[in-house]
Motif scaffolding. Structure first.
Motif, PDB file in Angstrom:
ATOM      1  N   HIS A  89      -2.235   4.985 -21.467  1.00 27.39           N
ATOM      2  CA  HIS A  89      -1.577   3.679 -21.301  1.00 27.39           C
ATOM      3  C   HIS A  89      -0.192   3.836 -20.679  1.00 27.39           C
ATOM      4  O   HIS A  89       0.689   3.020 -20.916  1.00 27.39           O
ATOM      5  N   ARG A  90      -0.041   4.870 -19.869  1.00 24.69           N
ATOM      6  CA  ARG A  90       1.228   5.081 -19.172  1.00 24.69           C
ATOM      7  C   ARG A  90       0.997   4.872 -17.686  1.00 24.69           C
ATOM      8  O   ARG A  90      -0.098   5.115 -17.175  1.00 24.69           O
ATOM      9  N   ALA A  91       2.038   4.414 -16.997  1.00 25.12           N
ATOM     10  CA  ALA A  91       1.910   4.128 -15.567  1.00 25.12           C
ATOM     11  C   ALA A  91       3.203   4.480 -14.846  1.00 25.12           C
ATOM     12  O   ALA A  91       4.260   4.620 -15.464  1.00 25.12           O
ATOM     13  N   VAL A  92       3.081   4.614 -13.531  1.00 29.81           N
ATOM     14  CA  VAL A  92       4.248   4.851 -12.690  1.00 29.81           C
ATOM     15  C   VAL A  92       3.958   4.272 -11.311  1.00 29.81           C
ATOM     16  O   VAL A  92       2.812   4.295 -10.852  1.00 29.81           O
ATOM     17  N   GLN A  93       4.996   3.710 -10.692  1.00 33.08           N
ATOM     18  CA  GLN A  93       4.838   3.276  -9.304  1.00 33.08           C
ATOM     19  C   GLN A  93       5.192   4.456  -8.427  1.00 33.08           C
ATOM     20  O   GLN A  93       6.265   5.046  -8.560  1.00 33.08           O
ATOM     21  N   VAL A  94       4.268   4.836  -7.547  1.00 29.32           N
ATOM     22  CA  VAL A  94       4.420   6.014  -6.707  1.00 29.32           C
ATOM     23  C   VAL A  94       4.750   5.569  -5.287  1.00 29.32           C
ATOM     24  O   VAL A  94       4.015   4.766  -4.702  1.00 29.32           O
ATOM     25  N   VAL A  95       5.857   6.086  -4.742  1.00 25.60           N
ATOM     26  CA  VAL A  95       6.198   5.807  -3.352  1.00 25.60           C
ATOM     27  C   VAL A  95       5.581   6.917  -2.507  1.00 25.60           C
ATOM     28  O   VAL A  95       5.943   8.091  -2.647  1.00 25.60           O
ATOM     29  N   LEU A  96       4.609   6.531  -1.678  1.00 22.63           N
ATOM     30  CA  LEU A  96       3.875   7.501  -0.874  1.00 22.63           C
ATOM     31  C   LEU A  96       4.624   7.822   0.412  1.00 22.63           C
ATOM     32  O   LEU A  96       5.214   6.940   1.027  1.00 22.63           O
ATOM     33  N   ASP A  97       4.581   9.086   0.797  1.00 16.70           N
ATOM     34  CA  ASP A  97       5.248   9.528   2.017  1.00 16.70           C
ATOM     35  C   ASP A  97       4.253   9.465   3.169  1.00 16.70           C
ATOM     36  O   ASP A  97       3.750  10.488   3.618  1.00 16.70           O
ATOM     37  N   ASP A  98       3.932   8.241   3.590  1.00 19.12           N
ATOM     38  CA  ASP A  98       2.973   8.045   4.672  1.00 19.12           C
ATOM     39  C   ASP A  98       3.424   6.858   5.510  1.00 19.12           C
ATOM     40  O   ASP A  98       3.294   5.706   5.089  1.00 19.12           O
ATOM     41  N   PRO A  99       3.968   7.125   6.711  1.00 21.14           N
ATOM     42  CA  PRO A  99       4.482   6.030   7.545  1.00 21.14           C
ATOM     43  C   PRO A  99       3.407   5.047   7.996  1.00 21.14           C
ATOM     44  O   PRO A  99       3.731   3.951   8.454  1.00 21.14           O
ATOM     45  N   GLN A 100       2.129   5.405   7.862  1.00 20.26           N
ATOM     46  CA  GLN A 100       1.042   4.500   8.245  1.00 20.26           C
ATOM     47  C   GLN A 100       0.844   3.382   7.227  1.00 20.26           C
ATOM     48  O   GLN A 100       0.195   2.382   7.530  1.00 20.26           O
ATOM     49  N   LEU A 101       1.349   3.568   6.006  1.00 19.73           N
ATOM     50  CA  LEU A 101       1.149   2.580   4.943  1.00 19.73           C
ATOM     51  C   LEU A 101       2.317   1.608   4.910  1.00 19.73           C
ATOM     52  O   LEU A 101       3.459   2.001   5.001  1.00 19.73           O
ATOM     53  N   SER A 102       1.990   0.322   4.729  1.00 18.31           N
ATOM     54  CA  SER A 102       3.003  -0.722   4.753  1.00 18.31           C
ATOM     55  C   SER A 102       3.183  -1.350   3.379  1.00 18.31           C
ATOM     56  O   SER A 102       2.249  -1.385   2.572  1.00 18.31           O
ATOM     57  N   VAL A 103       4.369  -1.884   3.136  1.00 19.31           N
ATOM     58  CA  VAL A 103       4.628  -2.615   1.904  1.00 19.31           C
ATOM     59  C   VAL A 103       4.163  -4.063   2.039  1.00 19.31           C
ATOM     60  O   VAL A 103       4.132  -4.801   1.057  1.00 19.31           O
ATOM     61  N   THR A 104       3.817  -4.472   3.262  1.00 20.72           N
ATOM     62  CA  THR A 104       3.383  -5.855   3.493  1.00 20.72           C
ATOM     63  C   THR A 104       2.084  -5.884   4.298  1.00 20.72           C
ATOM     64  O   THR A 104       1.995  -6.498   5.360  1.00 20.72           O
ATOM     65  N   LEU A 153       0.824  -1.215   0.000  1.00 22.94           N
ATOM     66  CA  LEU A 153       0.000   0.000   0.000  1.00 22.94           C
ATOM     67  C   LEU A 153       0.854   1.259   0.000  1.00 22.94           C
ATOM     68  O   LEU A 153       0.363   2.353  -0.258  1.00 22.94           O
ATOM     69  N   ALA A 154       2.155   1.117   0.287  1.00 25.56           N
ATOM     70  CA  ALA A 154       3.046   2.275   0.349  1.00 25.56           C
ATOM     71  C   ALA A 154       3.529   2.716  -1.032  1.00 25.56           C
ATOM     72  O   ALA A 154       4.008   3.834  -1.188  1.00 25.56           O
TER      73      ALA A 154
END
Length: 131
Positions: free
Chosen positions: A111-126, A100-101
């Motif tokens: 048809h373009r995309a990007v992975q966005v790294v969110l600046d929110d410590p509440q969101l986890s990658v797992t 979710l991070a």
């Protein structure tokens, strides 16, 4: 046809972390509902990322998308944007996690995309897919 639209080729405007050479992916439906999809690399055979629209599992998930992302994607409207969460598959749905991070933001018009790294410590990658 319902769910995520089939889009033949997705171009990443910035490579995903850890995959600097890969920019072209196909968005492929994995199940009949269209909830589970894969971003399948067109440049490296066998490489795919499982993705889901977050609303299916995380109905309250609605991170803000910066205006710079719209510019990067060549987007004319936020209505054209689809957010996808990258999954790490476990032995079962119960052990599968979602990132979710760092969602993938896709513009269905360009048809373009990007992975966005969110600046929110509440969101986890797992984040567990099923609570």
């Amino acid at each position: 046809m319902t769910g995520t639209p089939e889009i033949p080729v997705i171009e990443l405007v910035q490579p995903m972390p850890g995959f600097p050479e890969l920019a072209r992916f196909a968005l492929v439906r994995v199940d009949d509902t269209g909830a589970l999809c894969s971003l399948t690399s067109l440049d490296q055979p066998g490489l795919r990322f499982l993705v889901v629209p977050p609303a299916t599992f995380f109905p309250d998930y609605a991170p803000e998308v910066e205006d710079t992302i719209l510019t990067d994607l060549g987007s004319s409207s936020v209505d054209d944007l689809v957010m996808l969460c990258v999954l790490t598959a476990g032995e079962s749905l119960a052990s599968t996690t979602a990132n979710l991070a760092a969602p993938v933001v896709l513009d269905i018009a360009t048809h373009r995309a990007v992975q966005v790294v969110l600046d929110d410590p509440q969101l986890s990658v797992t984040t567990p897919l099923i609570a």
